[in-house]
Design a protein around this motif. Sequence first.
Motif, PDB file in Angstrom:
ATOM      1  N   ASN A   1      -7.008 -47.172  17.172  1.00 52.26           N
ATOM      2  CA  ASN A   1      -7.927 -46.262  17.525  1.00 52.26           C
ATOM      3  C   ASN A   1      -7.195 -44.712  17.185  1.00 52.26           C
ATOM      4  O   ASN A   1      -8.157 -43.685  16.875  1.00 52.26           O
ATOM      5  N   VAL A   2      -6.092 -44.653  17.523  1.00 46.78           N
ATOM      6  CA  VAL A   2      -5.345 -43.208  17.178  1.00 46.78           C
ATOM      7  C   VAL A   2      -5.225 -42.776  15.712  1.00 46.78           C
ATOM      8  O   VAL A   2      -5.486 -41.625  15.362  1.00 46.78           O
ATOM      9  N   PHE A   3      -4.501 -43.747  15.129  1.00 46.00           N
ATOM     10  CA  PHE A   3      -4.111 -43.346  13.629  1.00 46.00           C
ATOM     11  C   PHE A   3      -5.013 -43.696  12.368  1.00 46.00           C
ATOM     12  O   PHE A   3      -4.704 -43.268  11.300  1.00 46.00           O
ATOM     13  N   ASP A   4      -6.316 -44.811  12.899  1.00 48.78           N
ATOM     14  CA  ASP A   4      -6.732 -45.315  11.921  1.00 48.78           C
ATOM     15  C   ASP A   4      -6.239 -45.935  10.528  1.00 48.78           C
ATOM     16  O   ASP A   4      -6.463 -45.635   9.534  1.00 48.78           O
ATOM     17  N   PRO A   5      -5.362 -46.648  10.883  1.00 47.11           N
ATOM     18  CA  PRO A   5      -4.496 -46.843   9.431  1.00 47.11           C
ATOM     19  C   PRO A   5      -4.965 -48.132   8.684  1.00 47.11           C
ATOM     20  O   PRO A   5      -6.110 -48.858   9.156  1.00 47.11           O
ATOM     21  N   GLN A   6      -4.708 -48.058   7.741  1.00 43.53           N
ATOM     22  CA  GLN A   6      -5.289 -49.326   6.785  1.00 43.53           C
ATOM     23  C   GLN A   6      -4.342 -50.763   6.725  1.00 43.53           C
ATOM     24  O   GLN A   6      -4.856 -51.673   6.619  1.00 43.53           O
TER      25      GLN A   6
ATOM     26  N   SER B   1       9.763 -32.365  16.547  1.00 42.22           N
ATOM     27  CA  SER B   1      11.180 -32.408  16.751  1.00 42.22           C
ATOM     28  C   SER B   1      11.750 -33.943  15.957  1.00 42.22           C
ATOM     29  O   SER B   1      12.832 -34.366  16.113  1.00 42.22           O
ATOM     30  N   GLY B   2      10.896 -34.491  15.427  1.00 44.91           N
ATOM     31  CA  GLY B   2      11.110 -35.861  14.741  1.00 44.91           C
ATOM     32  C   GLY B   2      11.174 -37.133  15.545  1.00 44.91           C
ATOM     33  O   GLY B   2      11.854 -38.118  15.226  1.00 44.91           O
ATOM     34  N   TYR B   3      10.690 -37.093  16.603  1.00 48.40           N
ATOM     35  CA  TYR B   3      10.698 -38.095  17.399  1.00 48.40           C
ATOM     36  C   TYR B   3       9.368 -39.089  17.859  1.00 48.40           C
ATOM     37  O   TYR B   3       9.109 -39.455  18.699  1.00 48.40           O
ATOM     38  N   ALA B   4       8.289 -38.506  16.862  1.00 47.18           N
ATOM     39  CA  ALA B   4       6.994 -39.273  16.841  1.00 47.18           C
ATOM     40  C   ALA B   4       7.225 -40.553  16.515  1.00 47.18           C
ATOM     41  O   ALA B   4       8.095 -41.096  16.039  1.00 47.18           O
ATOM     42  N   GLY B   5       6.268 -41.488  17.284  1.00 47.34           N
ATOM     43  CA  GLY B   5       6.314 -42.979  16.993  1.00 47.34           C
ATOM     44  C   GLY B   5       6.804 -43.852  17.994  1.00 47.34           C
ATOM     45  O   GLY B   5       6.944 -45.183  18.053  1.00 47.34           O
ATOM     46  N   GLU B   6       7.109 -43.400  19.319  1.00 40.45           N
ATOM     47  CA  GLU B   6       7.500 -44.423  20.244  1.00 40.45           C
ATOM     48  C   GLU B   6       6.354 -45.197  20.925  1.00 40.45           C
ATOM     49  O   GLU B   6       5.878 -45.015  22.239  1.00 40.45           O
ATOM     50  N   LEU B   7       5.666 -45.898  20.183  1.00 40.46           N
ATOM     51  CA  LEU B   7       4.944 -46.799  20.567  1.00 40.46           C
ATOM     52  C   LEU B   7       5.441 -48.019  21.808  1.00 40.46           C
ATOM     53  O   LEU B   7       4.570 -48.258  22.442  1.00 40.46           O
ATOM     54  N   GLY B   8       6.667 -48.133  21.705  1.00 44.56           N
ATOM     55  CA  GLY B   8       7.179 -48.977  22.970  1.00 44.56           C
ATOM     56  C   GLY B   8       6.906 -48.358  24.167  1.00 44.56           C
ATOM     57  O   GLY B   8       7.031 -49.067  25.360  1.00 44.56           O
TER      58      GLY B   8
ATOM     59  N   LEU C   1       0.914 -57.159  23.125  1.00 42.65           N
ATOM     60  CA  LEU C   1       1.090 -56.406  21.647  1.00 42.65           C
ATOM     61  C   LEU C   1      -0.123 -56.017  21.220  1.00 42.65           C
ATOM     62  O   LEU C   1      -0.315 -55.066  20.593  1.00 42.65           O
ATOM     63  N   ALA C   2      -1.260 -56.758  21.303  1.00 41.83           N
ATOM     64  CA  ALA C   2      -2.644 -56.444  20.860  1.00 41.83           C
ATOM     65  C   ALA C   2      -3.154 -55.325  21.383  1.00 41.83           C
ATOM     66  O   ALA C   2      -3.723 -54.305  20.949  1.00 41.83           O
ATOM     67  N   THR C   3      -2.749 -55.124  22.900  1.00 40.11           N
ATOM     68  CA  THR C   3      -3.311 -53.747  23.684  1.00 40.11           C
ATOM     69  C   THR C   3      -2.522 -52.794  23.014  1.00 40.11           C
ATOM     70  O   THR C   3      -3.396 -51.691  22.661  1.00 40.11           O
ATOM     71  N   ALA C   4      -1.399 -52.728  22.571  1.00 42.07           N
ATOM     72  CA  ALA C   4      -0.577 -51.457  22.100  1.00 42.07           C
ATOM     73  C   ALA C   4      -1.154 -51.022  20.607  1.00 42.07           C
ATOM     74  O   ALA C   4      -1.292 -49.981  20.253  1.00 42.07           O
ATOM     75  N   LEU C   5      -1.481 -52.261  19.861  1.00 39.08           N
ATOM     76  CA  LEU C   5      -1.887 -51.977  18.503  1.00 39.08           C
ATOM     77  C   LEU C   5      -3.429 -51.610  18.340  1.00 39.08           C
ATOM     78  O   LEU C   5      -3.953 -51.074  17.795  1.00 39.08           O
TER      79      LEU C   5
END
Length: 392
Positions: free
Chosen positions: A322-327, A238-245, A313-317
Amino acid sequence: MNGRATGTNLDTVRRHNLSTVLGIVHREGPLARSALTQATGLNRSTVGALVGELAELGLVQEREPELSNRVGRPSPVVAADGRVVAIAVNPEIDAVTVGVVGLDAVVHRRVRYPIGHIPSAAEAVAVAGAVIDGLRPSLGDATRVTGIGVAVPGLVREDDGVVRLAPHLQWREEPFAAELSAATGYPVLAANDASLGANAERLFGAGRGASDLVYVNGGASGIGAGVIVSGAPLTGISGYAGELGHTLVNSAGVRCHCGAIGCLETEVSQSALLRVLGMDAADADELERALSAAVAAGDEAVIAEVERQTGFLATALRTATNVFDPQLIVLGGFLGALHGLDPERLPRLVGEQALAASAERLSIVRSELGSDILMIGAAELAFRPLLADPAG
């Protein structure tokens, strides 16, 4: 210039070719016509015709290149015309910010209008409309306004710009885009602020060339994230992804407005930093200056709060890693200011907590676009129809 769309010489896809050429100079900046030929795979005469048409449409400008020692006639330089602009709007709990951004990705104006209370959607429309009216004389007759893009700190249904939920603003099911369009006469598109920030950073900032990144934005209305996977935005059904907060960072924490316990934005917040600094309100730049001064002066209360927030913040990152494996993880807003106080601490904390294989190639940086990022991101949304069909 990797990963670009490739043009074609077929006349039946002229619109595609115009879009390809305009998109390249919009994203890359001024380029020699010969570089456009190489980038698109089109022949020189076709590129020349396309550039000529884009110039007639008032979308690009051609100029002579700087003198060089190369033999032969130098190729003209093609640049997006900065007089073609989009208006960007970012409503927050303490202000409404309006910007004017050129097709060359330059922010020409940015006006922050403070508000002493949380604005209703109708109030935000009225404030944005008044600021835009005030900007019209300065735009000049030569300026072409393509429309308005809105960066909303909440969940937005992108197909019609309805704000489904912006909890800090206390908005629910607000047809913000339609109301702002009615008030200004411009077409309006709206989307989540962090998602727009992620796209802006990928195109013009620290994320250029990164195929997989997470952008995390911290503002007065909380924390959001935008995720780019294999060069494309991760939106969700639905376009709502990314609610890391609303990632859990403290099981013994306080209840969030969303109903859960210990969300990231209950532990890491701009309001807590303002309180410990003794400030009522500030934009990202003012907050960063105040934080830097307090830390340099050895203010123990400020240093303790900065360390506490950085830890959560480090805990969230760690979870995002772990989930997205970003560069790349890019931090914007007050999160960028936190990271800037000690650029080595956050990567070290995340590296100690995340899976080693996921963290070994990870870089954590702050936004290169700074306080302009949401203006550029929102403008990019407004430019989208023009870039897709320049002649339309």
